[in-house]
Every structure is written in C-alpha cells, then in structure tokens.
Design a protein around this motif. Structure first.
Motif, short mmCIF file in Angstrom:
data_model
loop_
_atom_site.label_atom_id
_atom_site.label_comp_id
_atom_site.label_asym_id
_atom_site.label_seq_id
_atom_site.Cartn_x
_atom_site.Cartn_y
_atom_site.Cartn_z
N ARG A 207 -9.90 -3.71 8.75
CA ARG A 207 -9.95 -3.54 7.46
C ARG A 207 -9.56 -4.79 6.72
N SER A 208 -8.80 -5.58 7.20
CA SER A 208 -8.54 -6.96 6.56
C SER A 208 -8.39 -8.07 7.60
N PRO A 209 -9.71 -8.84 8.09
CA PRO A 209 -9.68 -9.59 9.11
C PRO A 209 -8.62 -10.75 8.68
N TRP A 210 -9.16 -11.40 7.61
CA TRP A 210 -8.26 -12.63 7.42
C TRP A 210 -6.86 -12.74 7.39
N LEU A 211 -6.33 -11.35 6.05
CA LEU A 211 -5.09 -11.19 6.05
C LEU A 211 -4.55 -10.95 7.51
N MET A 212 -4.78 -10.15 8.16
CA MET A 212 -4.10 -9.54 9.60
C MET A 212 -4.44 -10.74 10.47
N ASP A 312 -5.72 4.90 8.00
CA ASP A 312 -5.84 4.54 6.53
C ASP A 312 -4.91 5.21 5.70
N TYR A 315 -1.40 2.69 6.39
CA TYR A 315 -1.65 1.28 5.86
C TYR A 315 -1.81 1.24 4.48
N SER A 316 -2.23 2.52 3.71
CA SER A 316 -2.17 2.41 2.33
C SER A 316 -0.89 2.43 1.74
N LEU A 321 0.70 -4.69 0.02
CA LEU A 321 -0.58 -4.77 0.91
C LEU A 321 -1.17 -3.66 1.06
N LEU A 324 -5.02 -3.85 0.07
CA LEU A 324 -6.07 -4.55 0.96
C LEU A 324 -6.32 -3.96 2.22
N LEU A 325 -5.25 -3.29 2.67
CA LEU A 325 -5.67 -2.52 4.04
C LEU A 325 -6.12 -1.16 4.28
#
Length: 327
Positions: A207-212, A312, A315-316, A321, A324-325
C-alpha cells in the motif's frame, strides 16, 4: 580513643597498585576501572550500606537494566527466524506464514507476550533513565554542586550518552509504532491480532512502499545494532560504544594515547578488532533481516478478497498515517 581507631581501621582496604586510566562514574558504586588489558574493578572504601543486602539503588537498577534484556532477546531470536531466515529459505510468504502460525502461541499468547516483551522493555527503559539521573546527581555532588542552579549548570556539561544509549532512545518510538500497528490498532478494530501475519505486513508495504520500507529498515537497523551492541556492552566492550566526544574526555596517562607506546598500540588494535566484530555482526544481521523482510515479504504484494478488506480496515485506523495506508 582505642575504639575510634579500631573503627576507622574497619574502612581501610589494601589495594594493589596498578595504572588507572579512568575513573568510571558510570560503573555504579564509584568503582575504579582500569582500561589497560582486562578490566579490573577496585571498589572505593565505603561505609556499609543500610539494608540486608548492603547494595545501593544503582546496583539494583543496573541489575534490572541488564537482566530485563534476556526475555526480549529470546523473542528477537524467534522473530528473526520467522520473519527473516524462514522467508529467505522458502522465498514465499504463504509458506513462511505456516511456520509463523506454529510459533504464534509462544509469543502472542495474551499473558505470555507482555511478560517476555512489554514489561521487560518498560523495565529496561525506565531503569536506564533513572540510572542516568542518579549518576548525574552523584557526579554533581562529587563536584560540589549544591543548589538547584549549580546542579542544572552541571548537567549541561555532562558527557553525552553512549552510542548504545542513543540507539536505545531511537528504538522507543520505532518499537512503539510497531506495537501500535501490529497489536493495538488490530485490537481496536478486530478485537485481537489473530489476523496479523506476514501477509498483513506484505499488504501494508504494498500500500505504501516508501513509507513502510523506510520505517521497516529503520526499525530493523536500529534494533539489531542496539541488541548486538547491548550484548557487547555486557561483555565489557564499552569503549566500542561511546561517542568520540565522550571518549576524548578520558583521563590522560603514559599509555593513554596510541602512539609511542607498545601497550597503547596493543589497546588500539584490540579496540579496532572489537569494533569490527560489533559492526560486522550488526551489519550481517541487518542485511539478513532486510533481505527476508523487504526482499521476500515486502514483495508479496496486496492481499485478496475479504482478508485484504479486513487489513485495509485496520490500516485505515492507524493514527496520522491511516490515509497513506488505506486504499
């Protein structure tokens, strides 16, 4: 008069002469530590302490700080196997999930996980903070700081935390966020963390490659370095884990430098070897964990069907965050 002379002799101790490079005020009860060769502790003469054991608060807090690391170390070894070594061996998230389910009752039991993870970590962090305060107060008294203003001015000149302590402070928000995402938010949304596994982690990274990815790399790198450095610290390799500013403040001596002294050159080589060992083990451990965590689990992709919808929903609800997730 005879009684007073006999009483004063009770506090006299004979200490073998030896070169002392450093008065280590971090050692606890004001012990002198020689940094030449194997460490030798010489306790300063002191009056008996009150209580049955005769030990000070610093002694017991140091024991709590040390032995509270044992249960989390066992947990970390198990977690490292499940989330790094097994994924590297299977190269598959579903197959690795099977092994994780086998060990889930060991470290996700309602009463067991707090006992081997949360409470020891809380005790470790709390005892470390209290110890630092007590030692700063003791140094202030030794240097004659009596008023509040004098103690405050003395604290501003205190030596900086060790590398080990800095890594520990950095771990607090990282571990806290890990517990939040994998335990507290699932408990709030689903009533438990039974649905949290490797697929859940893979779904979040997708869902959020860079953040995670950055968060996972920071948690892994800081965590491994802190644990490896912690065991090196307990083994007596403290000189490897101090900052340059703190190391520069040590007492000078004939063998305090590295040049012009055979013993100084030997000390330099020994510290260099220890630094290579600590950094090497930390680097290998971090590389293996990132290879299994991001290289295998991180490429597992999004989940499917009702399971993905449940992830989902979890994560929501992550504070700050969730947007973003969530999809």
């Amino acid at each position: 008069m005879e009684h007073s002379e006999e009483q004063s002799e009770l506090y006299l101790q004979e200490i073998d002469p030896s070169p002392l490079d450093e008065l280590d005020l971090e050692a606890g009860d004001g012990s002198l530590i020689s940094t030449d060769g194997p460490q030798r502790h010489h306790e300063l003469p002191s009056r008996p302490k009150p209580g049955l054991s005769g030990h000070s608060w610093e002694y017991w807090l140091s024991a709590i700080q040390k032995y509270s690391t044992y249960p989390p170390t066992l947990f970390l070894g198990l977690h490292f196997t499940n989330t790094a070594l097994i994924p590297l061996a299977t190269r598959s998230v579903p197959e690795s999930e099977t092994f994780l389910l086998l060990t889930r009752p060991i470290y996700q039991a309602p009463g067991l996980e707090p006992l081997i993870v949360y409470l020891p970590i809380l005790a470790h962090v709390t005892s470390g903070l209290v110890l630092r305060y007590l030692r700063q107060s003791r140094r202030a008294r030794q240097f004659g700081a009596e008023t509040r203003e004098q103690r405050k001015a003395f604290r501003s000149t205190a030596k900086p935390p060790s590398v080990q302590a800095i890594l520990g402070y950095a771990m607090v928000p990282l571990v806290g966020s890990h517990i939040l995402v994998n335990r507290l938010v699932p408990l709030y949304v689903d009533g438990g963390s039974s649905g949290v596994g490797l697929g859940y982690v893979a779904h979040g990274i997708a869902r959020s490659p860079w953040l995670m990815g950055i968060w996972y790399a920071a948690l892994t790198g800081v965590g491994v370095w802190h644990f490896v450095g912690g065991w090196a610290w307990w083994f007596g390799w403290r000189e490897v884990l101090v900052t340059k500013k703190a190391a520069s403040g040590r007492l000078p001596g004939a063998n305090g430098g590295y040049l012009g002294s055979e013993k100084g050159a030997e000390l330099y080589q020994r510290k260099k070897r220890r630094r290579w060992i600590v950094n090497g083990v930390s680097l290998v451990g971090t590389a293996l964990w990132l290879a299994g965590g991001l290289g295998v689990i991180g490429t597992g992709g999004l989940g499917m069907g009702w399971e993905a919808k449940g992830w989902d929903a979890v994560y929501s609800q992550v504070p700050l965050l969730g947007g973003l997730l969530a999809p």
